[in-house]
Design an enzyme around this catalytic site. Sequence first.
Site, PDB file in Angstrom:
ATOM      1  CD  GLU A  30     -45.071  -2.330  35.030  1.00  0.00           C
ATOM      2  OE1 GLU A  30     -45.684  -1.574  35.798  1.00  0.00           O
ATOM      3  OE2 GLU A  30     -44.499  -3.366  35.398  1.00  0.00           O
ATOM      4  CB  CYS A  86     -46.824   7.799  34.357  1.00  0.00           C
ATOM      5  SG  CYS A  86     -45.256   7.565  35.176  1.00  0.00           S
ATOM      6  CB  CYS A 109     -33.836   2.328  36.464  1.00  0.00           C
ATOM      7  SG  CYS A 109     -33.208   3.998  36.766  1.00  0.00           S
ATOM      8  CB  CYS A 141     -33.338   5.274  43.903  1.00  0.00           C
ATOM      9  SG  CYS A 141     -32.778   6.611  42.822  1.00  0.00           S
ATOM     10  CB  CYS A 182     -36.985   3.177  43.125  1.00  0.00           C
ATOM     11  SG  CYS A 182     -37.893   3.062  41.574  1.00  0.00           S
ATOM     12  CB  CYS A 192     -44.371   7.000  42.630  1.00  0.00           C
ATOM     13  SG  CYS A 192     -45.371   8.338  42.002  1.00  0.00           S
TER      14      CYS A 192
HETATM   15  N1  SAH Z   1     -35.585   8.211  37.107  1.00  0.00           N
HETATM   16  C1  SAH Z   1     -36.402   9.394  37.074  1.00  0.00           C
HETATM   17  C2  SAH Z   1     -37.779   9.108  36.525  1.00  0.00           C
HETATM   18  C3  SAH Z   1     -38.648   8.216  37.423  1.00  0.00           C
HETATM   19  S1  SAH Z   1     -39.713   9.249  38.310  1.00  0.00           S
HETATM   20  C4  SAH Z   1     -36.493  10.016  38.459  1.00  0.00           C
HETATM   21  O1  SAH Z   1     -36.148   9.344  39.425  1.00  0.00           O
HETATM   22  O2  SAH Z   1     -36.855  11.181  38.557  1.00  0.00           O
HETATM   23  C5  SAH Z   1     -40.245   8.232  39.593  1.00  0.00           C
HETATM   24  C6  SAH Z   1     -40.513   9.055  40.845  1.00  0.00           C
HETATM   25  O3  SAH Z   1     -41.071   8.190  41.833  1.00  0.00           O
HETATM   26  C7  SAH Z   1     -39.233   9.649  41.432  1.00  0.00           C
HETATM   27  O4  SAH Z   1     -39.467  10.936  41.910  1.00  0.00           O
HETATM   28  C8  SAH Z   1     -38.945   8.706  42.599  1.00  0.00           C
HETATM   29  O5  SAH Z   1     -38.205   9.371  43.605  1.00  0.00           O
HETATM   30  C9  SAH Z   1     -40.349   8.323  43.039  1.00  0.00           C
HETATM   31  N2  SAH Z   1     -40.438   7.039  43.718  1.00  0.00           N
HETATM   32  C10 SAH Z   1     -39.718   5.924  43.520  1.00  0.00           C
HETATM   33  N3  SAH Z   1     -40.100   4.955  44.352  1.00  0.00           N
HETATM   34  C11 SAH Z   1     -41.120   5.447  45.090  1.00  0.00           C
HETATM   35  C12 SAH Z   1     -41.958   4.911  46.113  1.00  0.00           C
HETATM   36  N4  SAH Z   1     -41.827   3.657  46.518  1.00  0.00           N
HETATM   37  N5  SAH Z   1     -42.895   5.717  46.623  1.00  0.00           N
HETATM   38  C13 SAH Z   1     -43.061   6.989  46.192  1.00  0.00           C
HETATM   39  N6  SAH Z   1     -42.309   7.530  45.229  1.00  0.00           N
HETATM   40  C14 SAH Z   1     -41.353   6.775  44.691  1.00  0.00           C
END
Ligand code: SAH
Length: 365
Positions: free
Chosen positions: A104, A117, A124, A128, A131, A346
């Site tokens: 995406e 983005c 991945c 985390c 996520c 995000c």
């Molecule tokens: N793997 C890299 C690039 C992805 S960035 C990284 O983690 O930095 C994606 C961003 O969205 C990250 O800062 C992550 O912490 C945030 N994120 C992931 N899940 C989220 C959610 N449910 N709500 C808000 N932010 C989220």
Amino acid sequence: MARTEQLLRDAQGRIDIMALDRDALIAFVQEQAGGTPGDGVRVYKQLWRSEARDFLAMTDVRRTLREKLHTLAFVRRLAPDLRLESRDGTIKYLWRLEDGHTIESVLIPDGDRVTLCMSSQVGCAMACTFCLTGDMGLRRHLVASEIALQPLQVQADVGPDLRITNLVLMGMGEPLHNLPQLVPALTNCLDDHGLNFSHRKITVSTVGLVPKMAELAAALPVNLAVSLNATTEEQRRQIMPITRRHSMHELLEACRNFPLPSGKRITFEYVMFAGFNDSLDDAARLLTLLEGIPAKVNLIPYNDNPERDLRRPTEPVVRAFQDFLVRGGMSTSVRTTRGQDISAACGQLGKARQQVDAGLVAPAR
Ligand code: SAH
């Protein structure tokens, strides 16, 4: 998992020319096809500036060379599978890759700033806990062409009235886990005969793959964002397993030593979870942790996912946290939630296909 070398060739064994940066393409044209460096530059410009798809139609190149290139290389495109447009103007693209995987990209228009983005992997490996992309696990790395074609094709789709101004590697995947493909891809985004983005307008976001941070800095002058999301080791270990491999302390040391050009700062992303990391004690610890690092903080109120216990803090809590940081001298913004109705926000990427199949959302066209 599919091997990158296999993905860089088509069924006839021709090479993926969109995966080469300009220098590699010039060398290829010279060494494999018997052209001159000038031919290489012309081919490169046709591919990236004129979006040419067919070597045979490149009339500024000798016919014999065109035919030779056609037998040796192919011009990749991502297949648009879905395009969802949010009420707020955000557009989510779902691309189908050659081997059936989907990725995406999300276009976020915001006044003069139009941010794309982009994804760097299918799924991945960082897992985390909060996520949704993390739930998928890593299916495979993207090849360089699959990364840089996202801005090329989104720009072609929206047309010249909506110019993409910023690229952020904040979609699916951990970009620093895929540096060998990320570097040529971003080189093509930066190249003035390529997509011609300024290094000030490209940001690579990482969970903190510490050894790869210096490698990125050595290869490309782009901006760095770090997803910190916690203020103690224990807290971070609970939500970001990478912390067991590289402690938060090690990560922040790497940030302190990061070779930043003067005037540049590292962005620290901080997803806020109600009752977990949103207290003013957290805010105070965050200020201490970031001491000595040219930093700015981007607060991201958590986007709720039904299958998680985590919740988004209320607005006053987010504002109090922000105010505390600002009073402490930290430049701090709050990321507005965009594209939530199309699951483009995000941490929500990776679900579009299932949602469409389940009839939960309808494709825009
Ligand atoms: N793997 C890299 C690039 C992805 S960035 C990284 O983690 O930095 C994606 C961003 O969205 C990250 O800062 C992550 O912490 C945030 N994120 C992931 N899940 C989220 C959610 N449910 N709500 C808000 N932010 C989220």
